[in-house]
Design an enzyme around this catalytic site. Structure first.
Site, PDB file in Angstrom:
ATOM      1  N   GLU A  97       0.902   3.934   1.749  1.00  0.00           N
ATOM      2  CA  GLU A  97       1.357   4.375   3.066  1.00  0.00           C
ATOM      3  C   GLU A  97       2.551   3.560   3.540  1.00  0.00           C
ATOM      4  OE1 GLU A  97      -1.761   3.490   2.071  1.00  0.00           O
ATOM      5  OE2 GLU A  97      -3.176   4.002   3.649  1.00  0.00           O
ATOM      6  N   HIS A 140       0.848  -1.193   0.000  1.00  0.00           N
ATOM      7  CA  HIS A 140       0.000   0.000   0.000  1.00  0.00           C
ATOM      8  C   HIS A 140       0.884   1.244   0.000  1.00  0.00           C
ATOM      9  CE1 HIS A 140      -3.826  -2.015   1.842  1.00  0.00           C
ATOM     10  NE2 HIS A 140      -3.278  -2.751   0.893  1.00  0.00           N
TER      11      HIS A 140
END
Length: 151
Positions: A57, A55
């Site tokens: 992040e 992901h």
């Protein structure tokens, strides 16, 4: 405290690049809070890396930790185009991110304001300051357009 839409614009650039690669359009930017310097930026690479944890992040946090040579980023802020999922929220807590800014809310898969609300759990080690809805319309429209084109 100053909230910069410039950083969210960078996250949106990363989300656009992710969409261009066929990834869900989510982008993230790690910023050194005191100086405002961008330390790391990333977009989703789940498909490309064949890794469900790739992901935006997590990739941005991993890169920032590598650059800072530390597993913690207590003086850093994270800008992300979508409310982090529970996995990402837990990593944000472990990294001791100072402030979390996100654009679109994720009623189905979020882990901050929706879903399990990781930062409210008694097992949570650290809760960043949280600011949602920053640049929400642009991020939400990008996500809707992406999924509409896939149907």
């Amino acid at each position: 405290m100053t909230i910069s839409n410039d950083y969210m614009a960078i996250a949106l650039e990363e989300a656009t690049a992710a969409a261009d690669r066929g990834e869900v359009p989510v982008g993230a930017v790690v910023v050194h809070g005191p100086t405002g310097r961008v330390i790391a930026r990333a977009g989703n690479r789940v498909v490309e890396h064949r890794d469900p944890s790739a992901h935006a992040e997590l990739l941005a946090i991993r890169a920032a930790c590598g650059i800072r040579d530390s597993e913690r980023l207590p003086d850093c802020d994270l800008y992300v185009t979508l409310e982090p999922c529970p996995m990402c929220a837990q990593v944000i807590s472990f990294a001791r991110i100072r402030r979390l800014y996100f654009a679109a809310y994720d009623e189905k898969g979020g882990g901050v304001d929706n879903g399990p609300r990781i930062f409210h759990a008694t097992s949570c080690h650290h809760r960043p300051e949280i600011y949602g809805g920053i640049g929400e319309r642009a991020a939400s429209d990008m996500l809707k357009d992406f999924f509409r084109s896939r149907r």
